[in-house]
Design a protein around this motif. Structure first.
Motif, PDB file in Angstrom:
ATOM      1  N   ASN A 158       0.814  -1.221   0.000  1.00  0.00           N
ATOM      2  CA  ASN A 158       0.000   0.000   0.000  1.00  0.00           C
ATOM      3  C   ASN A 158       0.847   1.271   0.000  1.00  0.00           C
ATOM      4  OD1 ASN A 158      -2.562   1.057  -0.172  1.00  0.00           O
ATOM      5  ND2 ASN A 158      -2.800   1.263   2.031  1.00  0.00           N
ATOM      6  N   ASN A 159       2.128   1.129   0.270  1.00  0.00           N
ATOM      7  CA  ASN A 159       3.020   2.289   0.358  1.00  0.00           C
ATOM      8  C   ASN A 159       4.107   2.132  -0.692  1.00  0.00           C
ATOM      9  OD1 ASN A 159       5.030   4.185   1.022  1.00  0.00           O
ATOM     10  ND2 ASN A 159       4.437   4.144   3.196  1.00  0.00           N
ATOM     11  N   ARG A 160       3.955   2.845  -1.807  1.00  0.00           N
ATOM     12  CA  ARG A 160       4.874   2.673  -2.929  1.00  0.00           C
ATOM     13  C   ARG A 160       6.307   3.068  -2.565  1.00  0.00           C
ATOM     14  NH1 ARG A 160       3.756   1.428  -7.909  1.00  0.00           N
ATOM     15  NH2 ARG A 160       5.250   1.836  -9.570  1.00  0.00           N
ATOM     16  N   ASP A 161       6.468   4.117  -1.791  1.00  0.00           N
ATOM     17  CA  ASP A 161       7.808   4.546  -1.398  1.00  0.00           C
ATOM     18  C   ASP A 161       8.491   3.479  -0.554  1.00  0.00           C
ATOM     19  OD1 ASP A 161       7.506   6.932  -2.733  1.00  0.00           O
ATOM     20  OD2 ASP A 161       6.734   8.004  -0.961  1.00  0.00           O
ATOM     21  N   LEU A 162       7.728   2.888   0.391  1.00  0.00           N
ATOM     22  CA  LEU A 162       8.278   1.822   1.219  1.00  0.00           C
ATOM     23  C   LEU A 162       8.686   0.626   0.367  1.00  0.00           C
ATOM     24  CD1 LEU A 162       8.885   0.449   3.921  1.00  0.00           C
ATOM     25  CD2 LEU A 162       6.462  -0.162   4.065  1.00  0.00           C
ATOM     26  N   ALA A 163       7.818   0.267  -0.596  1.00  0.00           N
ATOM     27  CA  ALA A 163       8.109  -0.871  -1.463  1.00  0.00           C
ATOM     28  C   ALA A 163       9.365  -0.633  -2.291  1.00  0.00           C
ATOM     29  CB  ALA A 163       6.915  -1.146  -2.371  1.00  0.00           C
ATOM     30  N   ARG A 164       9.497   0.570  -2.857  1.00  0.00           N
ATOM     31  CA  ARG A 164      10.676   0.881  -3.680  1.00  0.00           C
ATOM     32  C   ARG A 164      11.954   0.876  -2.845  1.00  0.00           C
ATOM     33  NH1 ARG A 164       9.978   2.615  -8.808  1.00  0.00           N
ATOM     34  NH2 ARG A 164       7.868   3.102  -9.504  1.00  0.00           N
ATOM     35  N   ALA A 165      11.862   1.407  -1.620  1.00  0.00           N
ATOM     36  CA  ALA A 165      13.046   1.435  -0.753  1.00  0.00           C
ATOM     37  C   ALA A 165      13.481   0.015  -0.397  1.00  0.00           C
ATOM     38  CB  ALA A 165      12.747   2.233   0.511  1.00  0.00           C
ATOM     39  N   LEU A 166      12.511  -0.827  -0.039  1.00  0.00           N
ATOM     40  CA  LEU A 166      12.833  -2.204   0.319  1.00  0.00           C
ATOM     41  C   LEU A 166      13.420  -2.960  -0.862  1.00  0.00           C
ATOM     42  CD1 LEU A 166      12.775  -4.615   2.213  1.00  0.00           C
ATOM     43  CD2 LEU A 166      10.372  -4.973   1.620  1.00  0.00           C
ATOM     44  N   LEU A 167      12.806  -2.797  -2.028  1.00  0.00           N
ATOM     45  CA  LEU A 167      13.300  -3.484  -3.226  1.00  0.00           C
ATOM     46  C   LEU A 167      14.703  -2.992  -3.583  1.00  0.00           C
ATOM     47  CD1 LEU A 167      12.672  -5.524  -5.432  1.00  0.00           C
ATOM     48  CD2 LEU A 167      11.591  -3.704  -6.752  1.00  0.00           C
ATOM     49  N   GLY A 168      14.920  -1.678  -3.431  1.00  0.00           N
ATOM     50  CA  GLY A 168      16.240  -1.136  -3.728  1.00  0.00           C
ATOM     51  C   GLY A 168      17.329  -1.719  -2.841  1.00  0.00           C
ATOM     52  N   GLU A 169      16.981  -1.981  -1.575  1.00  0.00           N
ATOM     53  CA  GLU A 169      17.952  -2.572  -0.657  1.00  0.00           C
ATOM     54  C   GLU A 169      18.220  -4.036  -0.985  1.00  0.00           C
ATOM     55  OE1 GLU A 169      19.730  -1.156   1.729  1.00  0.00           O
ATOM     56  OE2 GLU A 169      18.901   0.804   1.238  1.00  0.00           O
ATOM     57  N   LEU A 170      17.202  -4.742  -1.457  1.00  0.00           N
ATOM     58  CA  LEU A 170      17.327  -6.184  -1.683  1.00  0.00           C
ATOM     59  C   LEU A 170      17.974  -6.534  -3.025  1.00  0.00           C
ATOM     60  CD1 LEU A 170      13.886  -7.541  -0.366  1.00  0.00           C
ATOM     61  CD2 LEU A 170      16.125  -7.749   0.716  1.00  0.00           C
ATOM     62  N   LEU A 171      17.770  -5.692  -4.047  1.00  0.00           N
ATOM     63  CA  LEU A 171      18.164  -6.073  -5.398  1.00  0.00           C
ATOM     64  C   LEU A 171      19.650  -6.395  -5.575  1.00  0.00           C
ATOM     65  CD1 LEU A 171      16.079  -4.131  -8.074  1.00  0.00           C
ATOM     66  CD2 LEU A 171      16.111  -6.555  -7.541  1.00  0.00           C
ATOM     67  N   PRO A 172      20.572  -5.595  -5.039  1.00  0.00           N
ATOM     68  CA  PRO A 172      21.987  -5.946  -5.236  1.00  0.00           C
ATOM     69  C   PRO A 172      22.320  -7.354  -4.748  1.00  0.00           C
ATOM     70  CG  PRO A 172      21.796  -3.702  -4.433  1.00  0.00           C
ATOM     71  CD  PRO A 172      20.425  -4.297  -4.319  1.00  0.00           C
ATOM     72  N   ALA A 173      21.822  -7.716  -3.571  1.00  0.00           N
ATOM     73  CA  ALA A 173      22.095  -9.048  -3.041  1.00  0.00           C
ATOM     74  C   ALA A 173      21.426 -10.126  -3.880  1.00  0.00           C
ATOM     75  CB  ALA A 173      21.623  -9.138  -1.587  1.00  0.00           C
ATOM     76  N   VAL A 174      20.186  -9.869  -4.297  1.00  0.00           N
ATOM     77  CA  VAL A 174      19.479 -10.830  -5.146  1.00  0.00           C
ATOM     78  C   VAL A 174      20.217 -11.011  -6.466  1.00  0.00           C
ATOM     79  CG1 VAL A 174      17.346 -11.231  -6.441  1.00  0.00           C
ATOM     80  CG2 VAL A 174      17.234 -10.364  -4.100  1.00  0.00           C
ATOM     81  N   TYR A 175      20.710  -9.902  -7.040  1.00  0.00           N
ATOM     82  CA  TYR A 175      21.433  -9.967  -8.313  1.00  0.00           C
ATOM     83  C   TYR A 175      22.712 -10.797  -8.164  1.00  0.00           C
ATOM     84  CZ  TYR A 175      24.193  -8.452 -12.330  1.00  0.00           C
ATOM     85  OH  TYR A 175      24.958  -8.433 -13.465  1.00  0.00           O
ATOM     86  N   ARG A 176      23.438 -10.567  -7.077  1.00  0.00           N
ATOM     87  CA  ARG A 176      24.677 -11.332  -6.871  1.00  0.00           C
ATOM     88  C   ARG A 176      24.390 -12.816  -6.779  1.00  0.00           C
ATOM     89  NH1 ARG A 176      25.916  -6.928  -3.441  1.00  0.00           N
ATOM     90  NH2 ARG A 176      25.164  -8.105  -1.628  1.00  0.00           N
ATOM     91  N   THR A 177      23.355 -13.169  -6.057  1.00  0.00           N
ATOM     92  CA  THR A 177      23.018 -14.590  -5.892  1.00  0.00           C
ATOM     93  C   THR A 177      22.594 -15.217  -7.221  1.00  0.00           C
ATOM     94  OG1 THR A 177      22.313 -14.202  -3.609  1.00  0.00           O
ATOM     95  CG2 THR A 177      21.543 -16.216  -4.674  1.00  0.00           C
ATOM     96  N   LEU A 178      21.711 -14.533  -7.940  1.00  0.00           N
ATOM     97  CA  LEU A 178      21.185 -15.093  -9.185  1.00  0.00           C
ATOM     98  C   LEU A 178      22.229 -15.150 -10.288  1.00  0.00           C
ATOM     99  CD1 LEU A 178      17.651 -13.412  -9.342  1.00  0.00           C
ATOM    100  CD2 LEU A 178      18.186 -15.776  -8.751  1.00  0.00           C
ATOM    101  N   SER A 179      23.074 -14.123 -10.388  1.00  0.00           N
ATOM    102  CA  SER A 179      24.058 -14.090 -11.473  1.00  0.00           C
ATOM    103  C   SER A 179      25.118 -15.174 -11.326  1.00  0.00           C
ATOM    104  CB  SER A 179      24.729 -12.713 -11.531  1.00  0.00           C
ATOM    105  OG  SER A 179      25.392 -12.427 -10.307  1.00  0.00           O
TER     106      SER A 179
END
Length: 693
Positions: free
Chosen positions: A669-690
């Motif tokens: 329900n909070n787009r800013d919260l969602a974007r902030a959380l996703l921004g924090e998670l993506l680098p780690a997710v990218y490292r794992t997946l790549s």
């Protein structure tokens, strides 16, 4: 340089505008030929125009194929060169349609192959393939404000880094700065829709959504089970088309138009309402006319534009609706012509006039349809025409999309459209190998089809060669469904998707590369006819919404924003051979679907551990095969731009509902919260997946 210039467009509206513009250039008789079929068949008109050396020939992409046979038999076109101007160069010029243009105008090459007597199917198909990739007597000039990756590859010239680049660029940014078009992302106002539903007497919490995110719960219940995805789609569509919903939006639209728009351009300002479907357009028109009549408004009237007829008994009549019946004020006029007068101020559209419609008096747009990518740019750009000196700003009220999503859609085209890389031609071979191992078609059937195709034996003869494969697919699918063999069903459904993938890949890439393998050409022709005959074998179960009721519904205006545009995002080429996946139906009770749609935005839930929610979301993202493939083939910056991430993230948050419905709802329900959380998670997710094997 050229014997004739052929202007090809893929829409009738644009064709009419082009004819008018070209006709103003030179009114000398015989210089311009408009292929409209008024003096005979379109095929004979076109063939005669080319044969007589008419300098400019204006046609639609749909008209040109009518002349294939007539032109192919004429030797007078040999040795001539042609310029093809593709206005608004989209998929039509980058697929089978432009292939047909090249096949016709390169007929001399086919004739040379055939000299000396009979010619084999292999020779004919090899000649067609070579002509498609190396047509020496055709020069293509493609004009578009929104090039796709395939368009750049097809028409672009190799740049210093080897990637295709446009021959000339006049950017959106430059056009805005120099005052030739307006910035349509100024004064952009999104709306949120809040509603409360009940089912079988049970009332649930209030929802507040921009049509983007919905969820379900799995807490049991003795109701009939329904497919989760189908139920969510059905419920949201039901809410979108509900008379209360539409009537409230009509009130917002009419009042906003009268107060903020109607008086502009000395009272000539107009607006467009973009609806999600033909049925929605019909209901909008009924609600619009009712509202202005009840309020005695005589200063605003609407036209509605949609194709064909729409039957909607829920509107109170069994009679079909059409443009003619719903627009009694037309009086035989074209919709464009009537809308240009002072009689009408608003145009309600459903997949019409969203592209190629030039009305400089459009000042406002009211959007009630999900828009993304090129479609968002083309639709909102109906507003960017100037009307000097009176038109200096535009208004967008959006009931469905987020400002940030629209800005992201415009970004690739703002300064310069570039291509991150070129498509690997070997993906055609990869897809062909995937198809061959399925055992649906035999090589002899494809060869027989190709011989019948080149001999022009007719549709029935072609269907005869395709029928065995269609029967095999149907029998195997029926058996798999009856035996509940999920693995076999998935394999067959993937075959269906890969058939379409192969046809699209080959039709595009064969214009860039000479494969010199007739089998690939034959298979593309064969699969194009086979594709529509492949059925899933599973019947969709309709969702019964008769017991669902809306207890409350309201629309809440959000802060008006100006979408800030910056440098473009490179477009990604095709990289993989059929990477689609098959979704298993997730069966839950309809009560539970509605419960979670409402609970998603409710706040009265016990607190839960943030760690559990974040860990769950990260694990779900790292389980995605789609994201894994993208991470292994792209940089982190390119990976961040993937639209699949938002989908996977939303699914992951929805999946975390069991551990913390409250926190999950806050994220959704909070787009800013969602974007902030996703921004924090993506680098780690990218490292794992790549690094994943």
């Amino acid at each position: 340089m050229f014997s004739s210039v052929i202007v090809v467009t893929d829409r009738t509206v644009l064709d009419a505008q082009l004819q008018e513009a070209i006709h103003q250039i030179n009114r000398t008789t015989g210089v311009v030929a408009h292929i409209d079929g008024l003096t005979g068949s379109k095929s004979s008109e076109l063939a005669e125009a080319l044969e007589s050396g008419t300098h400019i020939v204006v046609v639609t992409i749909q008209t040109f194929p009518y002349a294939l046979d007539a032109i192919a038999d004429r030797t007078t076109l040999r040795g001539r060169s042609f310029a093809i101007i593709a206005d608004e160069a989209h998929s039509s010029q980058a697929g089978g349609a432009s292939n047909k243009l090249k096949q016709v105008l390169s007929q001399a090459e086919l004739d040379e192959v055939a000299q000396g007597g009979a010619v084999s199917a292999e020779d004919m198909l090899a000649a067609e393939t070579k002509a498609r990739a190396e047509a020496g007597n055709i020069s293509f000039f493609a004009f578009t404000a929104t090039p796709k990756a395939t368009t750049l590859e097809l028409f672009g010239r190799p740049g210093p880094d080897g990637t295709p680049q446009p021959f000339h660029l006049y950017s959106m940014q430059q056009a805005i700065d120099e005052g030739f078009i307006l910035d349509v992302l100024r004064n952009y106002t999104p709306y949120k829709t809040a509603f409360r539903l009940s089912h079988n007497g049970k009332t649930y919490a209030t929802s507040d959504t921009g049509e983007g995110t919905v969820a379900v719960t799995t807490e049991g219940g003795d109701d009939d089970l329904v497919d989760r995805s189908a139920a969510v789609k059905s419920v949201m569509n039901w809410v979108k088309l509900h008379p209360t919903n539409i009537s409230q939006k009509v009130q917002i639209i009419v009042e906003h138009f009268r107060q903020n728009v109607a008086w502009r351009l000395n009272g000539q300002a107009k607006a467009m309402v973009v609806t999600s479907s033909r049925k929605a357009a019909v209901r909008y028109k009924l609600a619009f006319d009712k509202y202005v009549t009840e309020n005695g408004y005589t200063d605003v009237a609407a036209l509605v534009a949609f194709s064909g007829e729409v039957t909607d008994p829920e509107s109170g009549t069994d009679e079909p609706f059409s443009e003619v019946s719903m627009n009694p004020g037309l009086k035989g006029r074209d919709l464009r012509d009537a809308f240009a007068t002072d009689e009408f101020q608003v145009m309600l559209v459903a997949n019409k006039f969203q592209t190629g419609f030039d009305q400089p008096k459009l000042v406002a747009m009211y959007v009630d349809k999900r828009l993304g990518g090129v479609q968002a740019v083309q639709t909102l750009s109906r507003l960017n025409r100037t009307f000097p000196p009176l038109k200096d700003q535009t208004f967008v009220l959006d009931f469905t999309n987020e400002v940030d999503d629209i800005v992201d859609a415009f970004a690739p085209y703002y300064e310069a459209t570039t291509l991150a890389d070129v498509t690997d031609p070997n993906i055609v071979h990869d897809t062909e190998r995937k198809l061959s191992v399925a055992g649906i078609y035999e090589r002899s059937e494809v060869d027989g089809f190709a011989n019948a195709f080149l001999a022009r034996e007719g549709h029935n003869a072609l269907v005869k060669w395709v029928a065995p494969a269609a029967d095999r697919f149907t029998v195997r699918m029926r058996s798999a469904v009856e035996a509940s063999n999920a693995v076999e069903i998935d394999e067959l459904q993937m075959f269906r998707k890969d058939v379409g993938t192969y046809v699209r890949q080959y039709e595009f890439l064969s214009q860039l590369f000479d494969y010199e393998i007739p089998w690939l050409e034959k298979l593309a022709l064969y699969l194009k006819l086979l594709a529509p005959q492949l059925r899933s074998g599973e019947k969709d179960t309709p969702i019964d919404l008769s017991a669902v009721a809306i207890d409350y519904l309201g629309h809440h205006r959000q802060a008006t924003r100006d979408g800030e545009l910056s440098g473009g995002t490179p477009l990604e080429p095709a990289r993989e051979a059929g990477t689609g996946t098959v979704r298993d139906p997730d069966m839950v009770a309809l009560d539970e679907v509605i419960n979670r749609i409402n609970d998603l935005f409710a706040g009265n839930h016990p607190d839960s551990s943030v760690r559990n929610v974040v860990t769950h979301i990260k694990d779900r993202l790292e389980e995605s095969e789609t994201l894994k493939t993208q991470a292994q083939n792209n940089s982190l910056a390119q990976f961040r731009a993937s639209p699949d991430i938002d989908v996977a993230f939303t699914d992951a948050v929805i999946g975390s509902m069991d551990s913390s419905a409250d926190l999950s709802a806050q994220i959704l329900n909070n787009r800013d919260l969602a974007r902030a959380l996703l921004g924090e998670l993506l680098p780690a997710v990218y490292r794992t997946l790549s690094k994943a094997s």
